[in-house]
Scaffold this active site. Structure first.
Site, mmCIF file in Angstrom:
data_model
loop_
_atom_site.group_PDB
_atom_site.id
_atom_site.type_symbol
_atom_site.label_atom_id
_atom_site.label_comp_id
_atom_site.label_asym_id
_atom_site.label_seq_id
_atom_site.Cartn_x
_atom_site.Cartn_y
_atom_site.Cartn_z
ATOM 1 N N HIS A 1 0.874 -1.184 0.000
ATOM 2 C CA HIS A 1 0.000 0.000 0.000
ATOM 3 C C HIS A 1 0.914 1.238 0.000
ATOM 4 O O HIS A 1 2.035 1.187 0.512
ATOM 5 C CB HIS A 1 -0.837 -0.054 1.286
ATOM 6 C CG HIS A 1 -1.878 1.005 1.427
ATOM 7 N ND1 HIS A 1 -1.594 2.269 1.879
ATOM 8 C CD2 HIS A 1 -3.212 0.969 1.214
ATOM 9 C CE1 HIS A 1 -2.726 2.966 1.921
ATOM 10 N NE2 HIS A 1 -3.719 2.203 1.522
ATOM 11 N N ASP B 1 3.141 -4.772 7.707
ATOM 12 C CA ASP B 1 1.906 -3.999 7.627
ATOM 13 C C ASP B 1 0.744 -4.985 7.778
ATOM 14 O O ASP B 1 0.455 -5.760 6.860
ATOM 15 C CB ASP B 1 1.880 -3.273 6.272
ATOM 16 C CG ASP B 1 0.558 -2.571 6.009
ATOM 17 O OD1 ASP B 1 -0.399 -2.769 6.783
ATOM 18 O OD2 ASP B 1 0.486 -1.817 5.017
ATOM 19 N N GLN C 1 -4.493 -5.477 6.735
ATOM 20 C CA GLN C 1 -5.492 -6.400 6.167
ATOM 21 C C GLN C 1 -5.403 -7.786 6.802
ATOM 22 O O GLN C 1 -6.083 -8.713 6.348
ATOM 23 C CB GLN C 1 -5.297 -6.526 4.643
ATOM 24 C CG GLN C 1 -5.444 -5.235 3.884
ATOM 25 C CD GLN C 1 -6.870 -4.678 3.915
ATOM 26 O OE1 GLN C 1 -7.838 -5.380 4.213
ATOM 27 N NE2 GLN C 1 -7.017 -3.391 3.634
ATOM 28 N N LYS D 1 -10.556 -0.940 10.374
ATOM 29 C CA LYS D 1 -10.762 -2.070 9.453
ATOM 30 C C LYS D 1 -11.143 -3.332 10.226
ATOM 31 O O LYS D 1 -11.302 -4.404 9.647
ATOM 32 C CB LYS D 1 -9.482 -2.342 8.652
ATOM 33 C CG LYS D 1 -9.109 -1.210 7.693
ATOM 34 C CD LYS D 1 -7.914 -1.618 6.868
ATOM 35 C CE LYS D 1 -7.191 -0.436 6.258
ATOM 36 N NZ LYS D 1 -7.889 0.156 5.117
ATOM 37 N N CYS E 1 -4.854 2.587 -3.567
ATOM 38 C CA CYS E 1 -3.569 3.037 -3.002
ATOM 39 C C CYS E 1 -2.474 2.008 -3.265
ATOM 40 O O CYS E 1 -1.618 1.737 -2.418
ATOM 41 C CB CYS E 1 -3.673 3.328 -1.506
ATOM 42 S SG CYS E 1 -4.876 4.581 -1.107
HETATM 43 N N1 7TS Z 1 -1.768 -0.826 4.602
HETATM 44 C C1 7TS Z 1 -2.693 -1.598 4.003
HETATM 45 C C2 7TS Z 1 -2.328 -2.985 3.580
HETATM 46 C C3 7TS Z 1 -3.973 -1.087 3.804
HETATM 47 O O1 7TS Z 1 -4.891 -1.853 3.217
HETATM 48 C C4 7TS Z 1 -4.277 0.236 4.218
HETATM 49 C C5 7TS Z 1 -5.607 0.861 3.940
HETATM 50 C C6 7TS Z 1 -3.288 0.967 4.866
HETATM 51 C C7 7TS Z 1 -2.047 0.413 5.020
HETATM 52 C C8 7TS Z 1 -3.539 2.328 5.408
HETATM 53 O O2 7TS Z 1 -4.378 2.247 6.508
HETATM 54 P P1 7TS Z 1 -4.908 3.561 7.246
HETATM 55 O O3 7TS Z 1 -5.904 3.035 8.223
HETATM 56 O O4 7TS Z 1 -3.744 4.201 7.895
HETATM 57 O O5 7TS Z 1 -5.518 4.412 6.183
HETATM 58 N N2 7TS Z 1 -6.230 0.335 2.797
HETATM 59 C C9 7TS Z 1 -7.275 0.855 2.127
HETATM 60 C C10 7TS Z 1 -7.836 0.226 1.023
HETATM 61 O O6 7TS Z 1 -7.462 -0.843 0.565
HETATM 62 N N3 7TS Z 1 -8.842 0.976 0.561
HETATM 63 O O7 7TS Z 1 -8.954 2.062 1.331
HETATM 64 C C11 7TS Z 1 -7.970 2.005 2.310
#
Ligand code: 7TS
Length: 410
Positions: free
Chosen positions: A127, A204, A207, A230, A368
């Site tokens: 990401h 990371d 997910q 999430k 992203c």
């Molecule tokens: N890493 C992964 C693997 C992610 O899927 C996401 C967010 C992030 C980092 C960032 O997370 P945040 O909570 O700091 O924003 N992924 C997504 C997506 O797949 N669609 O919208 C956000």
């Protein structure tokens, strides 16, 4: 055994008030869980209870409410440690989310440990939030970024590790599960290879933490990061787990109240981790909400959630197989509940729009994951992502919607 593993989706759906609504005259079918999940009533009530009964600032004062708020906040830290298999709650730093957790490591650990000519190894599955912070660091210190490629199924090409890992590699950053195409990565294997050259590993888990059982000690990584929103928790709260000895030697990320011991006009001494990294009034209420979300997921069981999503994915692949022009991305095995696809040459935004007309929420775009999209030779995909409250009826609604899309454009 199988009966034990299956989830009562109808009952679970009732736990989530938001899912009871209609959108555009249709039952809401929420399949955008990789972007953000929904919250069960117990999480909403935990937030309400905290604000109605217990709120005050933490770690200050001796009055009753401050004591309660501090207990709740530190209790959430202990719950977070248990949730990921960490023995020591002081290794849990509360952050805004995955993005902030990675930026914290890239800044506080990175500027101390990565020098000119050093290397940072990432993967093309990352990401943007596990790419851009390292680019910023690399540019500042003169380090070099390298990437592990994927094969035609979207699995990391681990045979490249021998060549890509060198004595200059300081850090390996890898996503546990790909948000773009659902690949579940063999993190233990990557950690073992990284350790052979003395590199640190950041995983990371954005997910993964919501969907699979986790044990950071068994994974062997040095940092693990994830977001509350999430995994049925509030927005604006997440966890950075880091090995105690690394957190001890890292410089603070931000300065301010709560993180200091003694402040003089010219200098200050800092608290020990995790407080060293939590400057200012923390997000107390959402940490409490996150603990309620973790409790909810634990009661259902992440093995069962993972098995349920695997089952849904298999069912979705079977059903979509019949749809003309449907092509799924991601591996045949070790694939999470993220279903990224293309539908003939239709633009994902058009697909998503028509699905929305039928109450089906998916994400269309690059997720992203621009480097990954480029590697796959597409600009965007349509993505349905499953969670514990999705049932086969949701997959059926998706498939009916996709048939409508094809009809609309034919
Ligand atoms: N890493 C992964 C693997 C992610 O899927 C996401 C967010 C992030 C980092 C960032 O997370 P945040 O909570 O700091 O924003 N992924 C997504 C997506 O797949 N669609 O919208 C956000």
């Amino acid at each position: 055994m199988r009966a034990n593993m299956s989830l009562d989706v109808t009952a679970i759906k009732r736990d989530f008030p938001i899912l009871g609504q209609e959108v555009n005259g249709h039952r809401l079918v929420y399949l955008d869980n990789a972007a953000s999940s929904q919250r069960p009533r117990v999480v909403i009530e935990a937030l309400e209870r905290y604000y109605e009964r217990d709120h005050a600032n933490v770690h200050r004062g001796i009055h009753e409410l401050s004591t309660r708020a501090t207990r709740a906040y530190e209790g959430a830290r202990e719950a977070s440690a248990r949730f990921i298999g960490a023995a020591d709650p002081s290794e849990v730093v509360f952050v805004r989310g995955t993005t902030e957790g990675i930026n914290l490591v890239a800044t506080a650990w990175g500027y101390e440990n990565v020098r000119e000519g050093d290397e940072i190894l990432l993967t093309v599955l990352e990401h943007h939030s596990n790419i851009v912070p390292w680019q910023l660091l690399a540019r500042r210190v003169g380090a070099r970024l390298k990437y592990i490629d994927i094969d035609e199924q979207g699995r990391l090409r681990l045979e490249q590790l021998d060549e890509l890992l060198t004595e200059r590699t300081r850090l390996v950053g890898v996503t546990h599960v790909s948000n773009g195409i659902g690949t579940i990565n063999p993190v233990e294997e990557i950690v073992a290879a990284a350790k052979r050259v003395g590199a640190r590993v950041l995983v990371d888990g954005a997910q993964a933490a919501p969907h699979l059982p986790l044990d950071v000690e068994a994974l062997g990584c040095d940092f693990y990061v994830f977001s509350g929103h999430k995994m049925c928790g509030p927005t604006g709260i997440g966890v950075l787990w880091g090995r105690r000895e690394l957190l001890e030697e890292m410089a603070p990320y931000q300065g301010g109240g709560e993180m200091i011991e003694i402040v003089e006009l010219e200098r200050a001494t800092y608290k020990r981790p995790p407080h060293k990294f939590e400057a200012g009034t923390p997000n107390i209420a959402d940490a409490v909400g996150l603990a309620a979300a973790m409790d909810y997921l634990e009661r259902i069981g992440r093995e069962r959630i993972q098995a349920h999503e695997r089952d849904l994915l298999a069912y979705a692949l079977e059903r979509t197989h019949e749809i003309p022009g449907f092509r799924a991305f991601g591996p045949e095995r070790d694939h999470s509940g993220v279903l990224s696809f293309e539908l003939g040459d239709l633009h994902p935004h058009d697909v998503g729009q028509i699905l929305n007309d039928r109450g089906v929420a998916v994400r269309a775009g690059h997720h992203c994951n621009q480097p990954l999209m480029r590697r796959l030779g597409v600009t965007a995909t349509t993505r349905a992502s499953f969670y514990l409250y999705n049932g086969r009826d949701d997959v059926d609604a998706l498939c009916e919607g996709l048939r409508d899309v094809i009809e609309f454009f034919s």
